[in-house]
Scaffold this motif. Structure first.
Motif, PDB file in Angstrom:
ATOM      1  N   ASN A  26      46.557  28.212  33.242  1.00  0.00           N
ATOM      2  CA  ASN A  26      45.498  28.549  32.280  1.00  0.00           C
ATOM      3  C   ASN A  26      44.100  28.523  32.893  1.00  0.00           C
ATOM      4  O   ASN A  26      43.098  28.624  32.156  1.00  0.00           O
ATOM      5  CB  ASN A  26      45.552  27.575  31.094  1.00  0.00           C
ATOM      6  CG  ASN A  26      46.861  27.689  30.331  1.00  0.00           C
ATOM      7  OD1 ASN A  26      47.369  28.786  30.128  1.00  0.00           O
ATOM      8  ND2 ASN A  26      47.430  26.554  29.949  1.00  0.00           N
ATOM      9  N   ARG A  27      44.008  28.439  34.217  1.00  0.00           N
ATOM     10  CA  ARG A  27      42.702  28.213  34.859  1.00  0.00           C
ATOM     11  C   ARG A  27      41.637  29.213  34.419  1.00  0.00           C
ATOM     12  O   ARG A  27      40.491  28.854  34.157  1.00  0.00           O
ATOM     13  CB  ARG A  27      42.855  28.296  36.374  1.00  0.00           C
ATOM     14  CG  ARG A  27      41.569  27.988  37.130  1.00  0.00           C
ATOM     15  CD  ARG A  27      41.747  28.050  38.629  1.00  0.00           C
ATOM     16  NE  ARG A  27      40.503  27.730  39.321  1.00  0.00           N
ATOM     17  CZ  ARG A  27      39.457  28.562  39.405  1.00  0.00           C
ATOM     18  NH1 ARG A  27      39.520  29.777  38.845  1.00  0.00           N
ATOM     19  NH2 ARG A  27      38.366  28.196  40.028  1.00  0.00           N
ATOM     20  N   ARG A  28      42.015  30.460  34.294  1.00  0.00           N
ATOM     21  CA  ARG A  28      41.007  31.486  33.961  1.00  0.00           C
ATOM     22  C   ARG A  28      40.445  31.286  32.547  1.00  0.00           C
ATOM     23  O   ARG A  28      39.412  31.847  32.188  1.00  0.00           O
ATOM     24  CB  ARG A  28      41.612  32.880  34.101  1.00  0.00           C
ATOM     25  CG  ARG A  28      42.703  33.223  33.090  1.00  0.00           C
ATOM     26  CD  ARG A  28      43.418  34.510  33.458  1.00  0.00           C
ATOM     27  NE  ARG A  28      44.446  34.921  32.499  1.00  0.00           N
ATOM     28  CZ  ARG A  28      45.656  34.348  32.416  1.00  0.00           C
ATOM     29  NH1 ARG A  28      45.960  33.306  33.220  1.00  0.00           N
ATOM     30  NH2 ARG A  28      46.554  34.773  31.537  1.00  0.00           N
ATOM     31  N   HIS A  29      41.133  30.474  31.731  1.00  0.00           N
ATOM     32  CA  HIS A  29      40.680  30.255  30.353  1.00  0.00           C
ATOM     33  C   HIS A  29      39.837  28.993  30.201  1.00  0.00           C
ATOM     34  O   HIS A  29      39.267  28.740  29.141  1.00  0.00           O
ATOM     35  CB  HIS A  29      41.892  30.126  29.420  1.00  0.00           C
ATOM     36  CG  HIS A  29      42.829  31.299  29.459  1.00  0.00           C
ATOM     37  ND1 HIS A  29      42.441  32.588  29.145  1.00  0.00           N
ATOM     38  CD2 HIS A  29      44.140  31.375  29.823  1.00  0.00           C
ATOM     39  CE1 HIS A  29      43.475  33.401  29.277  1.00  0.00           C
ATOM     40  NE2 HIS A  29      44.523  32.695  29.693  1.00  0.00           N
ATOM     41  N   ARG A  81      37.010  23.558  35.117  1.00  0.00           N
ATOM     42  CA  ARG A  81      37.271  24.305  36.357  1.00  0.00           C
ATOM     43  C   ARG A  81      36.593  23.598  37.538  1.00  0.00           C
ATOM     44  O   ARG A  81      37.161  23.478  38.623  1.00  0.00           O
ATOM     45  CB  ARG A  81      36.736  25.737  36.224  1.00  0.00           C
ATOM     46  CG  ARG A  81      37.617  26.572  35.313  1.00  0.00           C
ATOM     47  CD  ARG A  81      37.026  27.916  34.957  1.00  0.00           C
ATOM     48  NE  ARG A  81      36.920  28.818  36.103  1.00  0.00           N
ATOM     49  CZ  ARG A  81      36.710  30.143  35.948  1.00  0.00           C
ATOM     50  NH1 ARG A  81      36.576  30.644  34.747  1.00  0.00           N
ATOM     51  NH2 ARG A  81      36.615  30.924  36.986  1.00  0.00           N
ATOM     52  N   ASP A 105      40.612  25.689  25.503  1.00  0.00           N
ATOM     53  CA  ASP A 105      40.337  26.804  26.423  1.00  0.00           C
ATOM     54  C   ASP A 105      40.103  28.081  25.636  1.00  0.00           C
ATOM     55  O   ASP A 105      40.128  28.080  24.410  1.00  0.00           O
ATOM     56  CB  ASP A 105      41.437  26.923  27.500  1.00  0.00           C
ATOM     57  CG  ASP A 105      42.799  27.325  26.943  1.00  0.00           C
ATOM     58  OD1 ASP A 105      43.807  26.725  27.352  1.00  0.00           O
ATOM     59  OD2 ASP A 105      42.851  28.220  26.063  1.00  0.00           O
ATOM     60  N   LEU A 157      35.448  27.702  43.582  1.00  0.00           N
ATOM     61  CA  LEU A 157      34.772  28.548  42.600  1.00  0.00           C
ATOM     62  C   LEU A 157      33.290  28.650  42.931  1.00  0.00           C
ATOM     63  O   LEU A 157      32.640  29.655  42.697  1.00  0.00           O
ATOM     64  CB  LEU A 157      34.946  27.933  41.203  1.00  0.00           C
ATOM     65  CG  LEU A 157      34.381  28.749  40.039  1.00  0.00           C
ATOM     66  CD1 LEU A 157      35.088  30.077  39.935  1.00  0.00           C
ATOM     67  CD2 LEU A 157      34.502  27.974  38.744  1.00  0.00           C
ATOM     68  N   ARG A 210      33.666  33.809  40.106  1.00  0.00           N
ATOM     69  CA  ARG A 210      34.737  34.629  40.675  1.00  0.00           C
ATOM     70  C   ARG A 210      35.441  35.300  39.512  1.00  0.00           C
ATOM     71  O   ARG A 210      35.792  34.649  38.546  1.00  0.00           O
ATOM     72  CB  ARG A 210      35.704  33.735  41.449  1.00  0.00           C
ATOM     73  CG  ARG A 210      36.802  34.520  42.140  1.00  0.00           C
ATOM     74  CD  ARG A 210      37.606  33.635  43.018  1.00  0.00           C
ATOM     75  NE  ARG A 210      38.349  32.618  42.239  1.00  0.00           N
ATOM     76  CZ  ARG A 210      39.083  31.668  42.820  1.00  0.00           C
ATOM     77  NH1 ARG A 210      39.126  31.597  44.132  1.00  0.00           N
ATOM     78  NH2 ARG A 210      39.736  30.793  42.111  1.00  0.00           N
TER      79      ARG A 210
END
Ligand code: AFP
Length: 345
Positions: free
Chosen positions: A203-206, A212, A257, A336, A344
């Motif tokens: 779920n990192r992108r959220h 992060r 998130d 990041l 990113r």
């Protein structure tokens, strides 16, 4: 013949003459007995008809597995015989007001981690015991700090009961021969510093920036601001993660998130985060949303979700710092924010 104290002996020793404490102990003993019955089912799996098959959805839309429902029935039957004012379960839409004048109320997640059932992974039961207020229907709109007791059972290689009555944390292991829980860990303390984090990294992108930044700092290991290498675990079963943290430290994160429906994370405040936070703090750890102490939170609704970050106190404090410090992005040289630039895609 093992000499460990049984759960019953430990409860007797801690209760004293206080009628409220004795009511709590009766509920804990009933929950423990119910958990032994649930353990008998989980360890037989398909032989007990446990297939992990969906049986529909609970009122909050979560898929309900066969053992979710059976575990809920077992716990209700065990508690139904006691002077309890209100029952609340993940599997039921509303409160069950049984005896509004009774001194205590119990909230529980009968089977946490149920999506793991047919993969033979650890699952568990979580419970929270509150004093019943004058208006019994408000039993679970109290802050988590009002809890009288909290606990969870892990149905894993061992069946273990973790319990706090507000006087530290004890761990009991089920003796399958005598079918009694025996004290195998008392006044448990979580190591204050840890090098192991647990988060669903898919779920990192959220995630929000502070989460992060924290995880990227962990990933940078000894090359980053944290100055030490980390390991990662993700079992998908809160009780198993919590048990590991009690034994060897670590930090667990289920943050809110950007996914629809996950703005406040996935875990429920009343019968997951409140009891876990009580246990973790009693063992010297921390439990936060990132900005607020979980035990300070007052639920607005029974099945309310909440971000939950808990574990070793220094790691939790670092994460909280990242939520409150200005320009957190500039504080780290994680991937990041490091050589790949601040944002990113
Ligand atoms: P289930 O009870 O639906 O399996 O959910 C388990 C849980 O509430 C908690 O025990 C886990 O830590 C978390 O969900 C796992 O969530 P993800 O599947 O999103 O990683």
């Amino acid at each position: 013949m093992s000499q460990e104290l049984t759960l019953q002996q430990r409860l007797e020793a801690l209760a004293g003459p206080d009628p409220l404490r004795r009511a709590v102990n009766e509920a804990v003993a009933a929950l423990a007995q119910a958990s032994i019955e649930i353990s008998d089912l989980t360890c037989r799996g398909a032989l007990a008809g446990i297939t992990g098959q969906a049986r529909g959805r609970n009122t909050d839309g979560d898929v309900q597995k066969d053992l979710d429902v059976r575990a809920d029935d077992i716990i209700r039957a065990a508690l139904g015989r006691l002077p309890i004012a209100v029952l609340a379960s993940e599997e039921m839409a509303d409160l069950d007001i049984l005896n509004a004048n009774a001194p205590i109320s119990v909230a529980f997640d009968p089977l946490d981690g149920s999506s793991n059932i047919n993969t033979n992974m650890s699952v568990g039961t979580i419970f929270s015991i509150m004093p019943t207020p004058s208006d019994a229907s408000a039993a679970f709109t109290q802050p988590g700090s009002a809890q009288l007791a909290a606990g969870f059972v892990v149905y894993g290689p061992q069946t273990s009961l973790v319990l706090t009555l507000g006087q530290g944390v004890d761990i009991f292991t089920l003796d399958r021969d005598s079918r009694e829980y025996k004290l195998t860990g008392s006044t448990v303390q979580i190591p204050p510093n840890a090098t192991e984090f647990a988060i669903n990294a898919s779920n990192r992108r959220h995630w929000d920036l502070p989460v992060r930044a924290y995880i990227d700092e962990c990933l940078m290991g000894a090359d980053g601001m944290g100055g030490k290498d980390f390991n990662m675990r993700w079992i998908g079963s809160l009780v198993a993660e919590a048990f590991r943290i009690l034994i060897r430290g670590g930090i667990f994160l289920y943050p809110g998130d950007a996914r629809h429906g996950y703005e406040e994370g996935r875990l429920r405040l009343v019968y997951e985060a409140h009891p876990m936070a009580f246990i973790i703090e009693q063992a010297g750890g921390g439990a936060t949303t990132g900005r607020q102490r979980v035990l300070d939170l007052v639920p607005r609704t029974l099945h309310q979700r909440v971000p939950l970050i808990m574990g070793s106190i220094k790691n939790v404090q670092r994460l909280e710092h990242m939520h409150t410090a200005p320009d957190v992005a500039l504080e780290t040289n994680a991937p990041l924010f490091g050589h790949r630039g601040l944002f990113r895609v």
